[in-house]
Design an enzyme around this catalytic site. Structure first.
Site, PDB file in Angstrom:
ATOM      1  N   ASP A 292       0.823  -1.204   0.000  1.00 29.76           N
ATOM      2  CA  ASP A 292       0.000   0.000   0.000  1.00 29.76           C
ATOM      3  C   ASP A 292       0.861   1.260   0.000  1.00 29.76           C
ATOM      4  OD1 ASP A 292      -2.352   1.448  -0.013  1.00 29.76           O
ATOM      5  OD2 ASP A 292      -3.192   0.437   1.740  1.00 29.76           O
TER       6      ASP A 292
ATOM      7  N   ASP B   6     -10.528   1.730  -3.353  1.00 37.03           N
ATOM      8  CA  ASP B   6     -11.015   1.387  -2.015  1.00 37.03           C
ATOM      9  C   ASP B   6     -12.538   1.302  -1.980  1.00 37.03           C
ATOM     10  OD1 ASP B   6      -8.527   1.170  -0.897  1.00 37.03           O
ATOM     11  OD2 ASP B   6      -8.522   3.156   0.015  1.00 37.03           O
TER      12      ASP B   6
END
EC number: 3.2.1.22
Length: 782
Positions: free
Chosen positions: A477, A547
């Site tokens: 990430d 997301d």
């Protein structure tokens, strides 16, 4: 195939030609990019010049007919009369900025050499040919190498450039793009993809008849604001007709794509590293490599352009053990637990996942340091949170492996919290300006990958984590944008090199780790799609697209990605409802239908889910596994967009296809729907069918009273009891037809519910309803 004689250069792919020539003055004139043409007609492609237009700057007195402002060029710089977007800008030691690159020589060879500082496309000597054209600056003696890479089979030509300081003085580059090309007309349509967190890849069209359009990022990444992929096309181009040019950049930092129309209605495309806040100092004999830009042309609309790009990415960008390997179905712990988990709660979730057929369990953020929220702990990868994981990483991995599942882990190596042990030891490793206020993002700062010591440290600490026995997958990430660009490692005069040096440091980090751990499946993520580009796809084969897991939102997000990226590169999860990003409620089957058109995963708490939802997940996974190879690696077709969205993926051998139809909202009294498939073998015969589904009685509300022998109160006890045992039958779709019929005439589906009756001949298709249909090649005699 490349045909070159030192004056004319023709670069031919299977269906396209790219052509340019050396002008009498030494500049390279762009001649043509489009469908295949004959190289013998090169001299017919040049513009005929007699006198330069008034109020222009002549290149030199010996050529009164020529101003560079009105020539289609392959490269251009500042100072010689071309006022359009330049490819290169530099400040010489004497303060001058005029550059004049003149043709010197060329070379061609089969294959492609690797870049020294960054990733690029790759291929065998059979796959790709290289043309290098050497240009020399008449003013200062600098050398510019223009490189062209021809991938004939997928109709892609890529370009890069290298600036070599062959002078005796240092020079400061302030702009170094990868490519430049000019069209001979204006009024073209630019299609670009923009957005923000949870709303990536929104398609936008702009007709440019004058002025300039810029598609760029300045976030330190390729960004969710403006993806580097864009298209230039005829204004009336469609999925299946019209000229379409696709462009992308193999780069993960600040990009810049400018499309500009000249006063003489020529359209220029300039593309590469964003020149904003960029400079690079080159001492004598030093060189600078620009990243590789990718181009493809389709005479048959957006669909063929996408197929070209998809093939190129699959074959010449993604690499390693997972290039063509079917990706596992995973469950990620994030939306099920966020930071609030224990070893036992995760194992319980993993057991439930194993029961429904999931193959990979991923432990997300919160397993290291004092990481109970997003304000602390980043950087402390060597400290496992034993309060949550008393068995440590190795013990946790073993427990997951013992269940028969692969084990995966979340990391964010490039970031650091001020509240961390690493920051206490090395505050100088963070990107911030000493003594000045720092603009924070997500409570974290960025580690300085310009500093080789930081990269070496991350290689060591990540190697330790990645060496955990039983670890099969890593989610990498990167959750904040750059601000206050400053490296304490670099001197003041090199601070504008920070953004590019960071990307080079990232590439060294990723290259080293992927070579050390070739079996590890690494999935990229940057707050979802904030770093979705061909550069990082050279190191990890898939990226978390957004997301946002809401199925309706994902229609636009995944549709946007599909223009430039194959579905094997973006991941999609089925999550709980109400959705955690939108609070929208969508049917479980619709969530699965959309997610199955990426690399499938799940992100929900199966332990808390309804039994019927758990049963649905199990059935979904069993179905997905049957068609996984086609869904992940087949050819993607956009069939329809709007209120009704239709996608189809056809296996490479055309033996099967999976088609999705989803409705955003019901259109009243609109019963008919047709699926017009694409990509099937027109001479073959196919079996087209849908799943036989049943639906919850409660979806019809108190209409149940039109058939019930007694009155049933909506949402009452009796309603819930009846709904538990009585299901409404779904429609049947089952036909046999030729590929030609399915491609051209399509399939008319059962009518949808319009308020006048319902039985198993009617399609239950509420707001956000979806269906999957399957097409299998059969023996022609059947």
């Amino acid at each position: 195939m490349i045909k070159a004689d030192g004056k004319y250069f023709f670069l031919n792919t299977k269906n396209t030609t790219y052509a340019f020539k050396v002008m009498e003055t030494g500049q390279l004139e762009h001649l043509y990019y489009g469908s295949l043409i004959d190289a013998e007609d090169g001299e017919n492609l040049s513009e005929k010049r007699a006198f330069a237009p008034g109020n222009t700057v002549l290149y030199d007195n010996a050529h009164p007919e020529m101003t560079l402002e009105d020539v289609r060029l392959e490269t251009s710089a500042v100072g010689k009369g071309d006022f359009r977007e330049p490819m290169i800008e530099a400040i010489c030691t004497d303060g001058s900025t005029s550059l004049d690159f003149i043709y010197d020589s060329y070379e061609t060879f089969s294959g492609k050499k690797e870049f020294n500082t960054m990733p690029g496309s790759y291929g065998s000597k059979r796959d790709v040919e290289t043309l290098n054209v050497k240009m020399v600056d008449a003013n200062n003696g600098f050398t510019l190498i223009l490189s062209y890479y021809v991938y004939a089979d997928c109709d892609v030509i890529s370009r890069s450039a290298k600036f070599i300081n062959t002078s005796s003085e240092k020079v400061k580059l302030t702009r170094m793009l990868s490519m430049l090309m000019d069209f001979d007309h204006a009024g073209m349509k630019i299609t670009s993809f923009h957005g923000k967190w949870t709303s990536e890849m929104n398609k936008s069209d702009t007709i440019l008849s004058a002025g300039k359009f810029v598609n760029s990022s300045f976030t330190g990444t390729s960004s969710n604001r403006s993806n580097p992929f864009f298209m230039v096309s005829d204004t009336d181009a469609t999925e299946i007709s019209g000229s379409v040019y696709g462009y992308n950049l193999i780069y993960s930092g600040n990009h810049y794509g400018a499309v500009e129309v000249s006063p003489w209605e020529k359209t220029r495309v300039a593309y590469g590293i964003n020149p904003r806040n960029f400079s690079w100092i080159l001492e004598p004999s030093e060189e600078f490599e620009a990243p590789e830009a990718v181009m493809t042309y389709s005479a048959a609309g957006y669909r063929q352009m996408s197929l070209n790009m998809h093939e190129f990415v699959r074959e010449h960008i993604t690499r390693g053990n997972w290039k063509k390997k079917e990706r596992p179905i995973l469950i990620n712990s994030w939306e099920a637990a966020y930071f609030d988990f224990t070893e036992s709660s995760l194992v319980k979730l993993a057991k439930a996942a194993k029961k429904v057929g999931i193959e990979l369990f991923v432990m997300d953020d919160g397993w290291f340091g004092e990481r109970n929220d997003d304000k602390r702990g980043l950087g402390d990868w060597d400290i496992v949170n034993k309060k949550k994981l008393p068995s440590g990483l190795e013990g946790m991995a073993k427990k997951i492996n013992d269940l028969g599942l692969m084990f995966g882990l979340w990391v964010e190596p490039e970031m650091i919290n001020v509240d961390s042990e690493l920051y206490k030891k090395h505050p100088e490793w963070a990107i911030d300006i000493p003594g000045k206020n720092h603009a924070e993002g997500r409570n974290q700062r960025i580690l300085d990958l310009c500093n080789p010591e930081v990269v070496d440290y991350l290689i060591d600490v990540m190697s330790s984590v990645f060496s955990t026995p039983g670890l099969s997958y890593v989610k990498w990430d990167m959750n904040r944008n750059f601000s206050d660009y400053y490296s304490k490692y670099l001197p003041a005069e090199k601070q504008q090199e920070v953004s590019h040096r960071y990307v080079l440091g990232l590439y060294r980090l990723l290259k080293t780790l992927t070579e050390r751990f070739p079996e590890l499946l690494i999935e990229g993520c940057a707050s979802g799609g904030n770093r979705f580009d061909l550069g990082v796809l050279c190191y990890y084969p898939q990226i978390w697209a957004s997301d946002n897991t809401d199925a309706v939102s994902r229609l636009d997000i995944q549709n946007g990605y599909s223009y430039g990226y194959p579905q094997s590169t973006y991941t999609a999860h089925v999550s709980s409802c109400p959705n955690h990003q939108t609070l929208r409620i969508t049917p479980m089957e619709s969530r699965f239908a959309v997610a199955s058109f990426g690399v499938l995963g799940y992100e929900l708490n199966l332990n808390d889910a309804k039994s019927e939802d758990v049963a649905s997940v199990e059935a979904q996974i069993e179905l997905y596994k049957q068609y996984r190879k086609t869904l992940q690696f087949g050819d993607f077709y956009r069939l329809k967009s709007g209120i009704i969205c239709e996608w189809s993926i056809v296996s490479r051998d055309k033996s099967q296809a999976v088609t999705m139809v989803m409705q955003r909202e019901v259109q009243p009294n609109n019963p008919y729907l047709r699926i017009e498939q694409a990509g099937l073998d027109e001479n073959a015969k196919y079996h087209f069918y849908g799943r036989k589904l049943e639906y919850n009685l409660k979806g019809f509300g108190d209409l149940v009273n039109t058939v019930a022998p007694i009155h049933i109160k909506q949402d009452g006890i009796l309603h819930n009891v009846v709904a538990k045992f009585v299901k409404m039958p779904g429609e049947t779709e089952d036909i046999k037809a030729s590929g030609a019929t399915l491609n051209n005439a399509g399939v008319k589906l059962a009518q949808s519910f319009i308020g006048t009756g319902y039985d198993d001949r009617v399609r239950y298709f509420p707001d956000f309803g979806a269906r999957l249909y399957f097409t299998e090649k059969i023996d022609i005699t059947e």
